[in-house]
Structures are given as C-alpha cells and as structure tokens.
Design a protein around this motif. Structure first.
Motif, mmCIF file in Angstrom:
data_model
loop_
_atom_site.group_PDB
_atom_site.id
_atom_site.type_symbol
_atom_site.label_atom_id
_atom_site.label_comp_id
_atom_site.label_asym_id
_atom_site.label_seq_id
_atom_site.Cartn_x
_atom_site.Cartn_y
_atom_site.Cartn_z
ATOM 1 N N ILE A 110 27.442 -28.769 -123.045
ATOM 2 C CA ILE A 110 27.687 -30.049 -122.376
ATOM 3 C C ILE A 110 28.278 -31.056 -123.351
ATOM 4 O O ILE A 110 29.206 -31.805 -123.000
ATOM 5 C CB ILE A 110 26.387 -30.581 -121.739
ATOM 6 N N LYS A 111 27.779 -31.096 -124.570
ATOM 7 C CA LYS A 111 28.352 -32.002 -125.569
ATOM 8 C C LYS A 111 29.826 -31.689 -125.801
ATOM 9 O O LYS A 111 30.661 -32.592 -125.898
ATOM 10 C CB LYS A 111 27.577 -31.896 -126.883
ATOM 11 N N ALA A 126 23.601 -25.783 -118.428
ATOM 12 C CA ALA A 126 24.719 -25.184 -119.166
ATOM 13 C C ALA A 126 24.433 -25.000 -120.651
ATOM 14 O O ALA A 126 25.154 -24.254 -121.328
ATOM 15 C CB ALA A 126 25.966 -26.057 -119.000
ATOM 16 N N GLY A 127 23.408 -25.677 -121.161
ATOM 17 C CA GLY A 127 23.148 -25.681 -122.597
ATOM 18 C C GLY A 127 23.607 -27.001 -123.193
ATOM 19 O O GLY A 127 24.698 -27.488 -122.876
ATOM 20 N N VAL A 147 22.210 -36.219 -117.212
ATOM 21 C CA VAL A 147 22.873 -35.485 -118.295
ATOM 22 C C VAL A 147 21.891 -34.488 -118.918
ATOM 23 O O VAL A 147 22.292 -33.427 -119.417
ATOM 24 C CB VAL A 147 23.474 -36.452 -119.331
ATOM 25 N N MET A 148 20.598 -34.788 -118.847
ATOM 26 C CA MET A 148 19.588 -33.842 -119.321
ATOM 27 C C MET A 148 19.538 -32.617 -118.414
ATOM 28 O O MET A 148 19.407 -31.487 -118.877
ATOM 29 C CB MET A 148 18.216 -34.520 -119.377
ATOM 30 N N MET A 149 19.673 -32.846 -117.096
ATOM 31 C CA MET A 149 19.654 -31.712 -116.172
ATOM 32 C C MET A 149 20.842 -30.793 -116.381
ATOM 33 O O MET A 149 20.682 -29.563 -116.428
ATOM 34 C CB MET A 149 19.643 -32.193 -114.720
ATOM 35 N N VAL A 150 22.052 -31.339 -116.500
ATOM 36 C CA VAL A 150 23.212 -30.476 -116.692
ATOM 37 C C VAL A 150 23.144 -29.767 -118.037
ATOM 38 O O VAL A 150 23.640 -28.647 -118.186
ATOM 39 C CB VAL A 150 24.540 -31.244 -116.519
ATOM 40 N N SER A 151 22.501 -30.408 -119.026
ATOM 41 C CA SER A 151 22.296 -29.760 -120.324
ATOM 42 C C SER A 151 21.322 -28.596 -120.181
ATOM 43 O O SER A 151 21.476 -27.558 -120.840
ATOM 44 C CB SER A 151 21.769 -30.765 -121.347
ATOM 45 N N ALA A 152 20.316 -28.751 -119.332
ATOM 46 C CA ALA A 152 19.390 -27.655 -119.070
ATOM 47 C C ALA A 152 20.105 -26.485 -118.409
ATOM 48 O O ALA A 152 19.793 -25.320 -118.662
ATOM 49 C CB ALA A 152 18.245 -28.141 -118.183
ATOM 50 N N ARG A 184 29.770 -21.013 -118.465
ATOM 51 C CA ARG A 184 28.558 -20.918 -119.292
ATOM 52 C C ARG A 184 28.513 -19.640 -120.119
ATOM 53 O O ARG A 184 27.834 -19.593 -121.157
ATOM 54 C CB ARG A 184 27.312 -20.973 -118.396
ATOM 55 N N THR A 185 29.201 -18.612 -119.663
ATOM 56 C CA THR A 185 29.131 -17.328 -120.359
ATOM 57 C C THR A 185 29.860 -17.357 -121.689
ATOM 58 O O THR A 185 29.333 -16.929 -122.728
ATOM 59 C CB THR A 185 29.705 -16.202 -119.477
#
Length: 344
Positions: free
Chosen positions: A320-321, A315-316, A308-313, A33-34
């Motif tokens: 995720i895309k 990692a961004g 997929v919304m949670m992992v987007s929250a 994520r960094t």
C-alpha cells in the motif's frame, strides 16, 4: 504496529474538490497482491480485470441530508448538527454538534429550514462524548426538507449537483457520508459488467462518525471504532456463500462493503457471511484474516485512518505504501471525489 506506520505525505492540490464527469472517467490503479505490480487505467476499463462468475458486492446506503443548522432558543447563537445515526427510539439521533461545549443536556434548538416546513425544534437529551450528543427532534420526517448533504471537511468547493455525492444504486437512506468507491460506476458500466457475467449484489452499511475522525492513539488496536448499522440479506449471503464454494471471486466495492461482509462472516459458524442486521464495529488491522473479500475496489484514503489500515491489512502495508507513493507521483486525485484502486 503504530498509527504512524500508516502516515504518508500528500500534496494538498491532489485532494479532489469536485467529481469528474462522466463518473467512470476517473483513473484506476491496479495493484496485484501476488507480485506487487502496479498498472494504470481508466475506471471504465475495470471490466478488463473482471471475469464471468465474479461477484461484485456494493453498499447501497444513501446519504441523507444530515447537516442541519439552527439557533439556540435562549440566546440565538448559531448551532450546527450533523446526524450520525438514528436511535431505536423515535425521533432520537446521535449527532455531532457545534459548538459542543456550549450545548449541555436540556439545550433547545430552533432549526432553520425552508419556508413551509413548519417549526422544528431539537433538544439535547444526553452527552455521549466530546462534541457528540443525543438529540431528540420534534418532527423527524421534516428533517429531510431542511437538511443539506454533508461533504467531508477536506472538500471546500460547493457541489453543483447533490446527486454526485450519491452512487447510482443508492437506495436505503442512513449515511452521513457516501460509500465513495461506488461513485465511479455508471448505469451503463454496470450493465456492461452484468453482460460479461459479473453478478452485482448489494449490502447496506450506513456510514457514520469514523469517516470524519482520524486515529489519535499511538497503538491503533486501542482505537475505539464507532458502530454503524449494517444489513446483509439472506439472498446476498446465500449467493456469496455459493460463489465462495465454487471458487468464484467476491470483489467488495469499498471498505464499507468489506466491513459489513467480514462482520457477518465473523458472526457465522461457517466462516462465510450469514444473513445479518445490526451494529457493526469491526476494526480491521494488519494481521486480520479475511473471510469474505477476495478483491477490493477502493478510493485513496486519509493518512492514519482506519480505512488505510484496512487496505494495508488486505494488500500488505509495504504494498500500500508503494501504491500510494506511485499514485502521488502520477498525480492521482485523492479522497472522496478522487480516483480508485483495484486490489486483486
């Protein structure tokens, strides 16, 4: 923010139909994520990214044989029942039924089961939503003898060994679907991680309806997420709180572990997970501030899903895309029996 923001294109051939053997031979995408970097590994190499003092939190819920088949007592028409969650009233379950419109209150169903299981009947006692009913069973204890393990609707191949839809540490019965991020672990791999100083803790979240339902509203914040029963023990809560206070990482295995820990933290005055037992209905969308999870191990999820919304929250959305697009290019296997991603 729109639900369409969490859509992506997936070639059907990338939907895994069968689990790999051995369990830890699946692929593992590492997302940092960094710096947004992506690396490719095999799951058995996950220890290279874990360190002494890390806390691995896993969901020990066990999938029940929740799919039942029967016939309407009056017409003999075929009925399918998927158990979603047990009521506080003995013998009563919330269930997804087919054909829903033809099963009003008062409908009696004779369940089809193994010889010797005795006559088991079910009666619809309430209509909760389209296709969802409250059902009371004449002999709840015998349901496990006649039911079958439910597989997600996108898996069309028969499962040779039902144990492969259970984690090796599954214990507390209650889920309608497996906590799939944990399917990759073997007993040997868990022992190796413990030998490295990784602490393994367990929570429980019994997985229900939302695993099978996509988000249909345009604004995901308006999505009604169904409740699931969760437990965080005193010991697990204390060990996680100690790890957080000492700056050690809490790594959640699967979105279900994330949800129950974050819910438990939200109920606490300290902002850290407290002992908890009850219903969990936390919807995590981008903008959410995580209190418990420092890293997340997860599979690749369905488009437009709350997962997929949670992992987007976490990692961004852009990260995720990018990771999902990379996984598609590299022909990763997706969904329940697919490969994994470790988000650090």
């Amino acid at each position: 923010m729109k639900t369409a923001d969490f859509d992506y294109s997936l070639p059907p051939e990338l939907i895994a139909q069968t689990p790999l053997e051995p369990r830890d031979s699946s692929r593992l995408l590492i997302l940092n994520r960094t710096d947004g970097s992506i690396k490719h590994h095999r799951f058995f190499e996950i220890g290279d990214y874990l360190r002494d003092g890390d806390v691995l939190v896993m969901n020990n819920s066990r999938v029940i044989p929740a799919r039942l088949f029967g016939k309407k007592a009056d017409t003999g028409a075929v009925v399918e029942i998927l158990l979603l969650r047990r009521s506080l009233q003995p013998g009563v379950w919330e269930a997804l039924v087919r054909p829903g419109r033809k099963l009003p209150v008062g409908t009696r169903i004779n369940l089809v089961g193994a010889a010797g299981s005795g006559e088991i009947t079910a009666e619809v006692c309430a209509v909760l939503a389209d296709g969802i009913r409250e059902v009371i069973f004449s002999n709840e204890t015998a349901l496990w003898e006649i039911g079958v393990i439910p597989l997600p609707p996108y898996i069309h191949a028969p499962l040779a060994d039902p144990k492969r839809y259970q984690t090796v540490y599954a214990k507390d019965e209650g889920s309608a679907a497996a906590p799939t991020a944990g399917l990759h672990f073997t007993p040997q791999l868990l022992e190796a991680l413990k030998g490295k100083g990784v602490q393994c803790l367990y929570t429980t979240l019994h997985i229900g309806l939302d695993t099978f339902r996509p988000v249909s509203v345009e604004n995901p914040a308006e999505h009604h997420i169904h409740r699931e029963y969760g437990v965080v023990s005193e010991d697990t809560a204390a060990r996680i709180s100690l790890a957080k206070s000492e700056g050690r990482r809490v790594i959640c295995v699967g979105t279900t572990s994330v949800r129950v820990l974050e819910h438990a933290a939200a109920q606490s005055k300290t902002g850290l997970p407290a002992p908890f037992a009850g219903w969990v209905d936390l919807l995590i969308l981008p903008g959410y501030r995580f209190k418990a999870a420092d890293a997340m191990l997860t599979n690749f999820h369905l488009p437009r899903s709350t997962l997929v919304m949670m992992v987007s929250a976490f990692a961004g959305t852009d990260a995720i895309k990018k990771a999902y697009a990379e996984a598609v290019r590299e022909k990763y296997r997706f969904y329940s029996f697919g490969d994994a991603m470790l988000i650090l």
